[in-house]
Design a protein around this motif. Structure first.
Motif, PDB file in Angstrom:
ATOM      1  N   ASN A  25       0.824  -1.214   0.000  1.00  0.00           N
ATOM      2  CA  ASN A  25       0.000   0.000   0.000  1.00  0.00           C
ATOM      3  C   ASN A  25       0.854   1.258   0.000  1.00  0.00           C
ATOM      4  N   SER A  29       1.088   4.349  -2.647  1.00  0.00           N
ATOM      5  CA  SER A  29       0.961   5.753  -2.265  1.00  0.00           C
ATOM      6  C   SER A  29       2.097   6.596  -2.825  1.00  0.00           C
ATOM      7  N   GLU A  33       1.317   9.720  -5.355  1.00  0.00           N
ATOM      8  CA  GLU A  33       1.794  11.077  -5.075  1.00  0.00           C
ATOM      9  C   GLU A  33       2.770  11.549  -6.158  1.00  0.00           C
ATOM     10  N   TYR A  68       5.707   9.246   2.263  1.00  0.00           N
ATOM     11  CA  TYR A  68       5.374   7.838   2.003  1.00  0.00           C
ATOM     12  C   TYR A  68       6.631   6.983   1.797  1.00  0.00           C
TER      13      TYR A  68
ATOM     14  N   GLU B 111      -8.715  11.348   1.400  1.00  0.00           N
ATOM     15  CA  GLU B 111      -7.324  10.971   1.182  1.00  0.00           C
ATOM     16  C   GLU B 111      -6.995   9.691   1.932  1.00  0.00           C
TER      17      GLU B 111
ATOM     18  N   GLU D  39      -5.166   5.537  -7.526  1.00  0.00           N
ATOM     19  CA  GLU D  39      -5.581   6.168  -6.267  1.00  0.00           C
ATOM     20  C   GLU D  39      -6.898   5.570  -5.745  1.00  0.00           C
ATOM     21  N   GLN D  42      -6.068   2.808  -3.477  1.00  0.00           N
ATOM     22  CA  GLN D  42      -4.946   3.082  -2.569  1.00  0.00           C
ATOM     23  C   GLN D  42      -5.050   2.370  -1.227  1.00  0.00           C
ATOM     24  N   TRP D  43      -6.184   2.442  -0.579  1.00  0.00           N
ATOM     25  CA  TRP D  43      -6.287   1.823   0.756  1.00  0.00           C
ATOM     26  C   TRP D  43      -7.301   0.693   0.795  1.00  0.00           C
TER      27      TRP D  43
END
Lengths: 113, 113, 113, 113
Positions: A25, A29, A33, A68, B111, D39, D42-43
């Motif tokens: 993860n 990230s 970014e 990150y 985010e 994105e 992402q999580w």
């Protein structure tokens, strides 16, 4: 850098966010970014001067990439500054001044300056 | 970090590579290296432990991302560590512990942790 | 496109690779391949003509990006061509010719041409 | 796909945006949009089901990636569907079923399924 790492750890742990921070993860990230950073240059002419507003935006995005990176290094037990210095040792050997002067790496051996 | 920046500047200038280092090209390089970092995780299960060989590869790629970040910051007159600390100030305000504990940022305001 | 999707499905299923193809992994793959595509332009001057060898490399990388996009769409039940046409409908409304002529989108409302 | 290409060309030329569309800028755009796609994951846990809202967002982002791929191919005189089929020919030779079944490519020869 050490202070920043400790600040990041507290930030993460105080919020119980460690559980989201798998290395995979965090690598995602970093990439997301880096894409946001790149977006700031998407339609800019290569030689356009950077105005203060753009510098501020760049500043925010490079910060996110670094944060990150540090979180990923923390999970993988990597000392980022040491890793960067080792890479510099390697690059100095790989691109001797006499063979590399003024030449973009692609013409030397497939990488960039 | 300051030492690393000076080492990078010498490396770049000794090879006459400054001319390739437009901010736009360096932002591209950050993104390319972030992609190479991500590739190491491409087919890995999220919870797979990191073996020594993978850690070594991650170490090389995070180094490349940092080196290009620093070269970009040098061109844009950004102090990367200061930028990261400012971003941490911002994040600490934005994600108060009481509202963020154990919750991925997407559920807070769009985010990630 | 439909033929290509069916060819991809057979390729994947004949090799028992479906189990690796989570939407998240495929989104990572799209990003990794987009990074490889970008790498071909890393140190190129913006106006450098494309030689045949570079076009061949670009051709291989755009193919990889498309193949992973299609595999992701297959998993998410998205008709990629229909999605692209819907996006074009949206873009045509969002950027009326009279307000957009010759102006990069960033100056219009925050996106690119 | 051919219809989509022609629609994109009209869209671009009606707005005088051709001048922004260097191959390098379009490769940047592919990468930026691939980052926006990523994105969305992402999580997310790897096995989280895709809800309708997420599918809609994925649909918008895969569309953007495809549109920029097609604009890049238009500039580089690449037939994207033909390039993808050539890549499939190559992949079918490179990963014979008998050696690849159920094995992620990294274990075969350094790439992904």
């Amino acid at each position: 850098m050490q202070e920043l790492i400790e600040r990041l750890r507290s930030f993460r742990d105080n919020r119980g966010w460690d559980k989201f921070h798998t290395p995979k993860n965090l690598a995602i990230s970093v990439s997301v970014e880096a894409g946001e950073l790149l977006e700031l240059f998407q339609w800019r002419p290569e030689d356009a001067p950077l105005d203060a507003e753009t510098v501020q935006k760049i500043s925010d995005e490079v910060a996110d990439v670094l944060l990150y990176l540090l979180l990923l290094c923390d999970k993988a037990n990597i000392d980022l500054a040491a890793a960067a210095n080792r890479k510099m040792d390697h690059n100095e050997n790989r691109f001797p001044v006499s063979r590399s002067y003024g030449i973009a790496k692609p013409q030397v051996d497939g990488e960039g300056p």
